[in-house]
Design a protein around this motif. Structure first.
Motif, PDB file in Angstrom:
ATOM      1  N   TRP A 123     -25.328 -52.234  21.886  1.00 17.27           N
ATOM      2  CA  TRP A 123     -24.722 -52.974  22.995  1.00 17.27           C
ATOM      3  C   TRP A 123     -25.159 -52.408  24.341  1.00 17.27           C
ATOM      4  O   TRP A 123     -25.328 -53.156  25.311  1.00 17.27           O
ATOM      5  N   ASP A 124     -25.376 -51.086  24.391  1.00 16.12           N
ATOM      6  CA  ASP A 124     -25.886 -50.477  25.630  1.00 16.12           C
ATOM      7  C   ASP A 124     -27.293 -50.994  25.931  1.00 16.12           C
ATOM      8  O   ASP A 124     -27.624 -51.318  27.082  1.00 16.12           O
ATOM      9  N   LYS A 125     -28.124 -51.083  24.874  1.00 11.31           N
ATOM     10  CA  LYS A 125     -29.497 -51.582  25.056  1.00 11.31           C
ATOM     11  C   LYS A 125     -29.491 -53.061  25.433  1.00 11.31           C
ATOM     12  O   LYS A 125     -30.267 -53.501  26.285  1.00 11.31           O
ATOM     13  N   ILE A 126     -28.608 -53.815  24.782  1.00 13.94           N
ATOM     14  CA  ILE A 126     -28.525 -55.248  25.064  1.00 13.94           C
ATOM     15  C   ILE A 126     -28.072 -55.488  26.504  1.00 13.94           C
ATOM     16  O   ILE A 126     -28.578 -56.385  27.190  1.00 13.94           O
ATOM     17  N   LYS A 127     -27.116 -54.678  26.960  1.00 15.86           N
ATOM     18  CA  LYS A 127     -26.657 -54.807  28.345  1.00 15.86           C
ATOM     19  C   LYS A 127     -27.808 -54.538  29.315  1.00 15.86           C
ATOM     20  O   LYS A 127     -27.972 -55.242  30.325  1.00 15.86           O
ATOM     21  N   GLU A 128     -28.625 -53.545  28.980  1.00 16.11           N
ATOM     22  CA  GLU A 128     -29.787 -53.230  29.823  1.00 16.11           C
ATOM     23  C   GLU A 128     -30.781 -54.389  29.836  1.00 16.11           C
ATOM     24  O   GLU A 128     -31.318 -54.754  30.879  1.00 16.11           O
TER      25      GLU A 128
ATOM     26  N   ALA B  13     -30.482 -70.604   9.577  1.00 13.30           N
ATOM     27  CA  ALA B  13     -29.995 -71.763  10.324  1.00 13.30           C
ATOM     28  C   ALA B  13     -28.517 -71.931   9.992  1.00 13.30           C
ATOM     29  O   ALA B  13     -28.126 -71.837   8.826  1.00 13.30           O
ATOM     30  N   VAL B  14     -27.708 -72.149  11.013  1.00 16.26           N
ATOM     31  CA  VAL B  14     -26.278 -72.361  10.822  1.00 16.26           C
ATOM     32  C   VAL B  14     -25.864 -73.627  11.574  1.00 16.26           C
ATOM     33  O   VAL B  14     -26.706 -74.284  12.190  1.00 16.26           O
ATOM     34  N   LYS B  15     -24.612 -73.953  11.529  1.00 12.48           N
ATOM     35  CA  LYS B  15     -24.138 -75.154  12.221  1.00 12.48           C
ATOM     36  C   LYS B  15     -24.382 -75.036  13.722  1.00 12.48           C
ATOM     37  O   LYS B  15     -23.993 -74.046  14.341  1.00 12.48           O
ATOM     38  N   SER B  16     -25.077 -76.008  14.275  1.00 15.27           N
ATOM     39  CA  SER B  16     -25.333 -76.122  15.715  1.00 15.27           C
ATOM     40  C   SER B  16     -26.303 -75.089  16.280  1.00 15.27           C
ATOM     41  O   SER B  16     -26.374 -74.901  17.495  1.00 15.27           O
ATOM     42  N   GLY B  17     -27.064 -74.405  15.424  1.00 10.85           N
ATOM     43  CA  GLY B  17     -28.028 -73.439  15.955  1.00 10.85           C
ATOM     44  C   GLY B  17     -28.617 -72.535  14.896  1.00 10.85           C
ATOM     45  O   GLY B  17     -28.610 -72.852  13.709  1.00 10.85           O
ATOM     46  N   CYS B  18     -29.137 -71.401  15.344  1.00 13.35           N
ATOM     47  CA  CYS B  18     -29.756 -70.441  14.440  1.00 13.35           C
ATOM     48  C   CYS B  18     -29.274 -69.030  14.759  1.00 13.35           C
ATOM     49  O   CYS B  18     -28.743 -68.770  15.833  1.00 13.35           O
ATOM     50  N   VAL B  19     -29.505 -68.122  13.797  1.00 10.64           N
ATOM     51  CA  VAL B  19     -29.093 -66.731  13.947  1.00 10.64           C
ATOM     52  C   VAL B  19     -30.325 -65.839  14.006  1.00 10.64           C
ATOM     53  O   VAL B  19     -31.291 -66.038  13.267  1.00 10.64           O
ATOM     54  N   ALA B  20     -30.304 -64.869  14.903  1.00 14.07           N
ATOM     55  CA  ALA B  20     -31.357 -63.856  14.995  1.00 14.07           C
ATOM     56  C   ALA B  20     -30.687 -62.541  15.381  1.00 14.07           C
ATOM     57  O   ALA B  20     -29.683 -62.545  16.093  1.00 14.07           O
ATOM     58  N   PHE B  21     -31.230 -61.434  14.892  1.00 14.78           N
ATOM     59  CA  PHE B  21     -30.642 -60.124  15.193  1.00 14.78           C
ATOM     60  C   PHE B  21     -31.424 -59.432  16.305  1.00 14.78           C
ATOM     61  O   PHE B  21     -32.644 -59.373  16.267  1.00 14.78           O
ATOM     62  N   LEU B  22     -30.666 -58.927  17.282  1.00 11.67           N
ATOM     63  CA  LEU B  22     -31.257 -58.165  18.385  1.00 11.67           C
ATOM     64  C   LEU B  22     -30.627 -56.778  18.385  1.00 11.67           C
ATOM     65  O   LEU B  22     -29.414 -56.645  18.501  1.00 11.67           O
ATOM     66  N   GLU B  23     -31.468 -55.757  18.223  1.00 13.51           N
ATOM     67  CA  GLU B  23     -30.979 -54.369  18.125  1.00 13.51           C
ATOM     68  C   GLU B  23     -29.918 -54.243  17.037  1.00 13.51           C
ATOM     69  O   GLU B  23     -28.975 -53.467  17.133  1.00 13.51           O
ATOM     70  N   GLY B  24     -30.073 -55.046  15.958  1.00 16.63           N
ATOM     71  CA  GLY B  24     -29.143 -54.977  14.835  1.00 16.63           C
ATOM     72  C   GLY B  24     -27.872 -55.775  15.024  1.00 16.63           C
ATOM     73  O   GLY B  24     -27.034 -55.851  14.124  1.00 16.63           O
ATOM     74  N   ILE B  25     -27.704 -56.392  16.197  1.00 14.20           N
ATOM     75  CA  ILE B  25     -26.508 -57.199  16.475  1.00 14.20           C
ATOM     76  C   ILE B  25     -26.818 -58.672  16.218  1.00 14.20           C
ATOM     77  O   ILE B  25     -27.854 -59.189  16.646  1.00 14.20           O
ATOM     78  N   ARG B  26     -25.896 -59.328  15.538  1.00 23.77           N
ATOM     79  CA  ARG B  26     -26.086 -60.749  15.194  1.00 23.77           C
ATOM     80  C   ARG B  26     -25.980 -61.596  16.457  1.00 23.77           C
ATOM     81  O   ARG B  26     -24.979 -61.569  17.172  1.00 23.77           O
TER      82      ARG B  26
END
Length: 302
Positions: free
Chosen positions: A100-105, A120-133
């Motif tokens: 979350w610190d990296k994502i905030k940066e 793919a999920v309802k109304s969009g897609c999922v991708a992980f950034l720095e391990g966060i969904r």
């Protein structure tokens, strides 16, 4: 050299007697991997253990593929005793704090980052950034809204995204690929426009009608405006009295300003219509060249 060795030894002694409490982030070296857990050397009087379920939120995580003996891992202390004298740790919790610190940066710097769409999920897609969904809405996956049945086509794709919402407390991360794609499209459009000259006569299709004029699609992602005063020689109350959406029209480029094309139909009213063939580009009575915008851009390398 002896002094350096003694200093290292002293450091290890101090580390082995430090007080560890729940919530601390410790770093250790992977010394064993099993089907259910990972064992770490913490340079402490006891070892650290991370259960597989506490390694990652990524559903595609594999303990044997993604972890190797000798890896350095940072993890949060869940319990100082797992029942067997080991320190129970969670890489997932540590990941979230650090991530979350990296994502905030990333969000603060407005930077683009690469992510791989995992599902793919309802109304969009999922991708992980720095391990966060992270969630990418269907409206932010591409330049245009992506319909529900097309979402699976994005799974496995690597997208360049921007963080648009990062709420650590709500564990909410929203990403968008649209901004980068729009920048690229705008740059490509600007480059194409630089190859167009005032005086070009071409064909297009009426895309929309507004009170002030008609937007004409010239192909290749290019659109120009025919102001209501440039539609015909007669005064009209609204473009719909002369034009309709989907109608093919011939237009002349009369101005290019700030990357926008101003077109005219009126300028061609007194010019005799000419046929365009692949073998020959004919010239009209006033000297204007009539050509396909696609042919022009193809010569320019697009």
């Amino acid at each position: 050299m002896a002094e350096e060795t003694m200093n290292d030894f002293q450091d290890e002694i101090e580390r082995s007697f430090r007080k560890v409490k729940e919530g601390d982030i410790l770093e250790g070296t992977v010394i064993d991997i099993s089907e259910t857990e990972i064992t770490l050397d913490l340079k402490y009087y006891t070892q650290g253990v991370i259960k597989v379920s506490d390694m990652s939120d990524d559903p595609k995580f594999s303990i044997h593929r993604d972890v190797k003996i000798g890896d350095e891992i940072s993890a949060t202390v869940i319990s100082t005793d797992d029942g067997n004298g080991n320190i129970l740790l969670s890489k997932k919790e540590a990941n979230q704090l650090i991530a979350w610190d990296k994502i905030k940066e990333i969000a603060d710097t407005d930077a683009y980052v690469d992510v791989k769409v995992s599902e793919a999920v309802k109304s969009g897609c999922v991708a992980f950034l720095e391990g966060i969904r992270g969630f990418i809405p269907a409206s932010k996956l591409d330049l245009q809204f992506v319909e529900e049945d097309k979402l699976p086509e994005y799974v496995g794709k690597v997208l360049k995204v921007k963080v648009i919402t990062a709420d650590k407390d709500a564990n909410k991360l929203v990403l968008s690929a649209r901004e980068y794609l729009k920048e690229q499209a705008d740059a490509r459009r600007a480059e194409m426009i630089s190859n167009i000259e005032v005086g070009l006569v071409t064909e297009g299709v009426v895309e929309s009608l507004q009170n002030y004029g008609a937007f004409v699609n010239l192909g290749n992602g290019m659109t120009g405006l025919v102001h209501i005063s440039q539609i015909c020689n007669q005064r009209i109350a609204h473009p719909s009295s002369v034009l309709k959406v989907g109608q093919k029209v011939k237009v002349k480029v009369i101005a290019i300003k700030d990357g926008k094309l101003s077109l005219s139909m009126k300028a061609l009213e007194e010019i005799a219509a000419t046929e365009i063939t692949e073998e020959k580009i004919e010239f009209e009575s006033d000297g204007d060249a009539t050509t396909s915008l696609g042919d022009l851009l193809k010569k320019a390398g697009f």
